[in-house]
Scaffold this motif. Structure first.
Motif, PDB file in Angstrom:
ATOM      1  N   LYS A   1       0.788  -1.045   0.239  1.00  0.00           N
ATOM      2  CA  LYS A   1      -0.105   0.072  -0.043  1.00  0.00           C
ATOM      3  C   LYS A   1       0.988   1.191   0.091  1.00  0.00           C
ATOM      4  O   LYS A   1       0.551   2.322  -0.955  1.00  0.00           O
ATOM      5  N   VAL A   2       1.708   1.217   0.742  1.00  0.00           N
ATOM      6  CA  VAL A   2       2.993   2.386   0.639  1.00  0.00           C
ATOM      7  C   VAL A   2       3.738   2.525  -0.438  1.00  0.00           C
ATOM      8  O   VAL A   2       3.547   3.658  -1.049  1.00  0.00           O
ATOM      9  N   ILE A   3       4.059   1.323  -1.050  1.00  0.00           N
ATOM     10  CA  ILE A   3       4.652   1.485  -2.141  1.00  0.00           C
ATOM     11  C   ILE A   3       3.775   2.286  -3.467  1.00  0.00           C
ATOM     12  O   ILE A   3       4.305   2.846  -4.116  1.00  0.00           O
ATOM     13  N   CYS A   4       2.508   1.804  -3.475  1.00  0.00           N
ATOM     14  CA  CYS A   4       1.577   2.309  -4.311  1.00  0.00           C
ATOM     15  C   CYS A   4       1.473   3.861  -3.913  1.00  0.00           C
ATOM     16  O   CYS A   4       1.393   4.504  -5.100  1.00  0.00           O
ATOM     17  N   LYS A   5       1.481   3.861  -2.857  1.00  0.00           N
ATOM     18  CA  LYS A   5       1.207   5.657  -2.647  1.00  0.00           C
ATOM     19  C   LYS A   5       2.458   6.374  -3.064  1.00  0.00           C
ATOM     20  O   LYS A   5       2.348   7.518  -3.476  1.00  0.00           O
ATOM     21  N   ILE A   6       3.630   5.748  -2.826  1.00  0.00           N
ATOM     22  CA  ILE A   6       4.892   6.324  -3.291  1.00  0.00           C
ATOM     23  C   ILE A   6       4.784   6.525  -4.686  1.00  0.00           C
ATOM     24  O   ILE A   6       5.304   7.543  -5.358  1.00  0.00           O
ATOM     25  N   PHE A   7       4.529   5.272  -5.645  1.00  0.00           N
ATOM     26  CA  PHE A   7       3.994   5.464  -6.975  1.00  0.00           C
ATOM     27  C   PHE A   7       3.161   6.740  -7.424  1.00  0.00           C
ATOM     28  O   PHE A   7       3.745   7.353  -8.116  1.00  0.00           O
TER      29      PHE A   7
ATOM     30  N   ASP B   1      11.320  13.561   6.155  1.00  0.00           N
ATOM     31  CA  ASP B   1      10.692  12.077   6.517  1.00  0.00           C
ATOM     32  C   ASP B   1       9.810  12.457   7.815  1.00  0.00           C
ATOM     33  O   ASP B   1       9.024  11.366   8.083  1.00  0.00           O
ATOM     34  N   GLN B   2       9.796  13.672   8.379  1.00  0.00           N
ATOM     35  CA  GLN B   2       9.050  13.810   9.745  1.00  0.00           C
ATOM     36  C   GLN B   2       7.507  13.984   9.033  1.00  0.00           C
ATOM     37  O   GLN B   2       6.703  13.412   9.856  1.00  0.00           O
ATOM     38  N   ASP B   3       7.763  14.917   7.972  1.00  0.00           N
ATOM     39  CA  ASP B   3       5.927  15.021   7.737  1.00  0.00           C
ATOM     40  C   ASP B   3       5.586  13.982   6.719  1.00  0.00           C
ATOM     41  O   ASP B   3       4.397  13.859   6.390  1.00  0.00           O
ATOM     42  N   ASN B   4       6.778  13.260   6.078  1.00  0.00           N
ATOM     43  CA  ASN B   4       6.223  12.253   5.198  1.00  0.00           C
ATOM     44  C   ASN B   4       6.818  10.725   5.434  1.00  0.00           C
ATOM     45  O   ASN B   4       7.793  10.683   5.101  1.00  0.00           O
ATOM     46  N   PRO B   5       6.147  10.125   6.512  1.00  0.00           N
ATOM     47  CA  PRO B   5       6.661   8.955   6.976  1.00  0.00           C
ATOM     48  C   PRO B   5       6.966   7.788   6.137  1.00  0.00           C
ATOM     49  O   PRO B   5       7.842   6.977   6.268  1.00  0.00           O
ATOM     50  N   ASP B   6       6.191   7.868   4.983  1.00  0.00           N
ATOM     51  CA  ASP B   6       6.375   6.996   4.083  1.00  0.00           C
ATOM     52  C   ASP B   6       7.799   7.037   3.359  1.00  0.00           C
ATOM     53  O   ASP B   6       8.161   6.079   2.683  1.00  0.00           O
TER      54      ASP B   6
END
Lengths: 197, 154
Positions: free
Chosen positions: B40-46, B120-125
């Motif tokens: 799910k996170v990978i998809c969000k990164i895409f 990465d503080q605001d974007n944990p992914d």
């Protein structure tokens, strides 16, 4: 339209940045010169009656042959020009990459074309009917997401007996796509040796 | 804290090849859920990468993710070199856009020396993003070096 000076300059800079040299290859004029010199010679020989065939059937055959030959001598250099002439980059001994920039002047109202494109293809890497090499080629093409067919008519319909890597890019992603095809050649070069053993 | 590939491997001891992987009952469900969470996170990164409207924004983000794991201080020129881009001007728009989007932080030390960091503080992914990029992505500079070595070899 195939080339613009600014596009060529851009490609040259990108290739230079990768540490290679861009060369311009124009060999179609050689075929044009040879084929058309023979045509002129044949026509002169006929005009001055050096070639004279008395037998009607042979005469008809000769005329037919001459018409076909004249047609071929004009079309082959043109096809050659569009298929093989272009910008080349020698990446290693026996390995080179051919670049064919395409620039569409007329904008279609129906289709939304990518205006500037660069077709990148490698040299012939193997004979299509070699089973092991064909398998290796297919594996590399799949893992590197390379398009299987290039734009030329011969390759489009699978008429070419040779295998070559193809890639398509726009000026923006040119470097990445160029690297992709050279890395495919590198992989081929390494893996090919294990097949030969 | 964002999801981590390394934590996932450690949790199920996937890198321990001496013992077999046995999952029973809830363990199997947890494993399946964790795996789905990663995808799910990978998809969000895409999704995020493909919607970066700046031309080289995605590449800048990947290059930064790769460099940041290796080096403590990363500046704009490091990113430019990593991407094998000839002029820094080509990346300026990307830096501005990514800063606006809150994907990166830029510390302007001097007029020319700007330190950049993934936010990465605001974007944990970004944690998973960084791990994937570090492990599997090859930068254009690495590709260039690889083909140069091959090309120079007789």
């Amino acid at each position: 339209m195939r080339n613009t000076p600014s596009l060529k300059e851009y490609i040259n800079r990108e290739i230079d940045n990768l540490g290679f040299k861009l060369q311009e290859k124009r060999r179609s004029w050689i075929s044009f010169l040879i084929l058309n010199s023979i045509s002129v010679l044949l026509l002169l020989l006929i005009e001055f009656k050096v070639i004279y065939i008395n037998i009607p059937l042979l005469n008809t055959f000769f005329r037919g042959f001459l018409i076909i030959y004249l047609f071929i001598s004009i079309t082959i250099p043109i096809l050659w020009r569009f298929s093989y002439d272009g910008l080349t980059v020698e990446v290693k001994k026996n390995y080179h990459v051919l670049l064919n920039p395409h620039y569409r002047i007329r904008k279609s109202k129906i289709k939304d074309y990518q205006l500037i494109g660069i077709y990148i293809s490698s040299n012939r890497v193997a004979f299509k009917f070699n089973k092991h090499k064909n398998k290796l080629f297919t594996d590399i093409v799949r893992t590197r997401w390379l398009p299987r067919k290039r734009k030329s008519i011969i390759s489009k319909y699978g008429l070419s007996p040779f295998l070559r890597f193809n890639e398509f890019s726009t000026p923006l992603n040119f470097q990445k796509q160029f690297l992709n095809i050279v890395l495919a050649l590198q992989e081929w070069d390494k893996e090919k040796k294990s097949i030969s053993r | 804290m964002g999801l981590s590939y390394q934590d996932f491997v450690k949790k199920y001891q996937l890198d321990d090849f001496k013992t077999g992987l046995e999952l029973r009952g809830h363990e199997k469900i947890n494993f399946y859920n964790d795996l789905n969470e990663i995808f799910k996170v990978i998809c969000k990164i895409f999704d995020k990468l493909t919607t970066i409207s700046s031309l080289r924004g995605g590449q800048v983000l990947m290059s930064l993710a790769k460099l940041q794991t290796r080096e403590s201080v990363v500046n704009k020129t490091d990113v430019k070199n990593g991407l094998n881009v000839d002029r820094l001007e080509k990346l300026m728009h990307a830096f501005d856009y990514l800063e606006q989007q809150n994907y990166i932080k830029i510390k302007r030390k001097t007029k020319k020396f700007h330190i950049i960091q993934l936010n990465d503080q605001d974007n944990p992914d970004f944690k998973l993003f960084q791990e994937i990029v570090q492990k599997f992505w090859r930068s254009p500079q690495e590709d260039k070096e690889s083909i140069r070595n091959w090309s120079d070899k007789k």
